[in-house]
Scaffold this active site. Structure first.
Site, PDB file in Angstrom:
ATOM      1  N   GLU A  26       0.871  -1.176   0.000  1.00 10.75           N
ATOM      2  CA  GLU A  26       0.000   0.000   0.000  1.00 10.75           C
ATOM      3  C   GLU A  26       0.902   1.219   0.000  1.00 10.75           C
ATOM      4  O   GLU A  26       1.480   1.578   1.022  1.00 10.75           O
ATOM      5  CB  GLU A  26      -0.921  -0.016   1.228  1.00 10.75           C
ATOM      6  CG  GLU A  26      -1.840  -1.218   1.290  1.00 10.75           C
ATOM      7  CD  GLU A  26      -2.776  -1.332   0.092  1.00 10.75           C
ATOM      8  OE1 GLU A  26      -2.959  -0.309  -0.624  1.00 10.75           O
ATOM      9  OE2 GLU A  26      -3.315  -2.413  -0.136  1.00 10.75           O
TER      10      GLU A  26
ATOM     11  N   CYS B 254      -2.130   9.183   2.682  1.00  8.56           N
ATOM     12  CA  CYS B 254      -1.710   8.608   1.401  1.00  8.56           C
ATOM     13  C   CYS B 254      -2.707   8.887   0.282  1.00  8.56           C
ATOM     14  O   CYS B 254      -2.334   8.866  -0.891  1.00  8.56           O
ATOM     15  CB  CYS B 254      -1.470   7.105   1.547  1.00  8.56           C
ATOM     16  SG  CYS B 254      -2.917   6.167   2.093  1.00  8.56           S
TER      17      CYS B 254
END
Length: 478
Positions: free
Chosen positions: A222, A256
């Site tokens: 990720e 993110c």
């Protein structure tokens, strides 16, 4: 378990001991019943609910200041919602899935059984140290695995609290929490896990993947990248600005999936900039002593962001810092939302994920140019489109590749418990959250059962005319 950053043999031995402890525990019960998995999820929920104040204090101490509302909203709330969803769905997720059998093999029966992999390693970043530890843990524990966590050295208070509470509530035979620096993280990623999930930068993700490859450990990465926000021609500038500011200033941009840059039609850029300034000023009328506004996590990242601004300014970009009260923020590590227009492509903030409250604004002449700009770059973790035209929305959905997409909002797709979350290309690989997370940490074992009475003997040697006749049928045109 707290391991010093010194890469001594003793530290590696402790890591290997922790992994071996979990492996033995899993081998003693390789398929935990649903009731036991639910019990572990309940304990995970208690860790969050019964120690809320400790979590808020630990995260804020690690950041210098983190808004307690943001910690509740972006870490505790989605973690608890994820646990609720997993508990509610677990019976269905664990059930064997019946599959079809070809006519030639009837009356055989086939099914797929989700089976725990064993020991799952999870490397946690600093920006959301609770949620990005608990979220993968939910999926891994629901799938029946044991878990080994590596917390970030940049959030030591949170890491220490996580280690203590997991040890007290879950036990070392279910979860082991490791704290330490980069050397410990490197040794951690080289352990022979049955699956390894890493959340962090693309550059470090490459190192993690190389280390895991030595053990043929499957990985979920990720990562992040530059998530664009596209404002379509004619879209309400105030509405777009509100959503962009919310997504950008959550955790001071240290997210993110934060909007990394904005694409807007050239003739509508000034109106959007005005509305972004107004929205930021409404939400954060002060900054320095405002408990709602979070700090940049440490001096290194604060200096990094300022150096990127200096570089853009020197290259001719316009820098517009939104500090409504005109406060002196020196020494606080609080950085105002800063709009950057006219930055050349070679500037670092136009090339690298920003991970802070800096927002480049880029003008386009035609909508197709905006799509081409996105598609010419690395695939982002998120893409945000502000538009009311169904045809343009559908075209954007079909012709861009991103880890996830939101229409007329930002960030919220991550909090949907029935949606998978994951990147693509430079923004990552694999998924967790939802059913996909359970599947990531499971082996889907195919099982074929053949009853005593069947026709397979017709295909056994010695072969002859009967087999020739059967093969003509079997090899017929599809």
């Amino acid at each position: 378990m707290d391991i010093a950053t010194d890469p001594a043999i003793t530290g590696l031995a402790q890591l290997e001991h922790a992994h071996a402890t979990l492996k033995r525990a899993w081998q003693s019960d390789p398929f935990p019943e649903r009731e036991l998995r639910v019990a572990q999820l309940d304990k995970l929920a208690r860790i969050l609910r019964e120690h809320e104040d400790e979590w808020l204090a630990a995260v804020s101490a690690d950041f210098g200041h983190r808004s307690p509302v943001e910690t509740r909203l972006a870490e505790l709330f989605p973690s608890l919602e994820g646990i609720r969803h997993a508990k509610k769905s677990l019976k269905h997720w664990m059930a064997p899935q019946t599959r079809g059998v070809s006519l030639w093999f009837k009356p055989a029966r086939a099914h797929v059984r989700p089976q725990p992999l064993g020991v799952v390693g999870i490397i946690v970043p600093w920006n959301y140290p609770i949620y990005l530890a608990i979220g993968p843990m939910i999926a891994a524990l629901a799938a029946g695995n044991r878990v080994m966590l590596k917390m970030s050295e940049f959030t030591p208070q949170t890491g220490s609290l996580m280690a203590r509470l997991c040890r007290e509530m879950l036990g070392d035979d279910w979860v082991q929490v490791i704290n330490g620096g980069a050397e410990v993280a490197a040794a951690f990623s080289a352990l022979p896990f049955d699956h390894l999930l890493f959340t962090g930068s693309t550059a470090v993700g490459r190192h993690v993947m190389r280390a895991a490859a030595a053990n043929l450990t499957p990985v979920t990465l990720e990562l992040g990248g530059k998530s664009p926000a596209i404002v379509a021609p004619g879209f309400d500038a105030r509405r777009a600005a509100e959503a962009i500011v919310v997504g950008k200033l959550l955790n001071a941009g240290q997210t993110c999936v934060a909007p990394d840059y904005v694409l807007v039609k050239a003739g509508e850029r000034d109106a959007l900039v005005r509305e972004i300034r107004a929205a930021a000023s409404r939400m954060y009328p002060t900054l320095r002593d405002n408990s709602d506004y979070s700090s940049v996590v440490n001096a290194r990242h604060y200096q990094r962001l300022n150096s990127w601004l200096d570089e853009a300014r020197a290259a001719g970009a316009d820098i517009d810092s939104i500090n409504p009260a005109g406060e002196d923020l020196s020494g606080s590590h609080k950085l105002p939302l800063t709009l950057v227009t006219g930055a050349p492509d070679h500037c670092t903030l136009m090339q690298e994920e920003i991970f802070g409250p800096l927002l480049p604004i880029i003008a386009y002449a035609k909508f197709d140019e905006a799509l081409a700009y996105v598609n010419a770059r690395e695939r982002p973790l998120a893409l945000y489109l502000f538009d009311e035209d169904p045809m343009r929305i559908a075209r954007t959905e079909r012709t861009t590749v991103a880890g996830g997409m939101c229409v007329n909002t930002t960030v919220l797709h991550v909090a949907q418990d029935d949606l998978p979350f994951g990147g693509v290309g430079a923004s990552g690989m694999g998924h967790y959250h939802a059913h996909e997370g359970f599947l990531t940490f499971s082996k889907l074992k195919p099982v074929l059962s053949m009853p005593r009475f069947n026709l397979l003997s017709l295909t056994h040697a010695p072969y002859g005319k009967r087999m020739d006749w059967l093969l003509k049928l079997m090899l017929r045109k599809p």
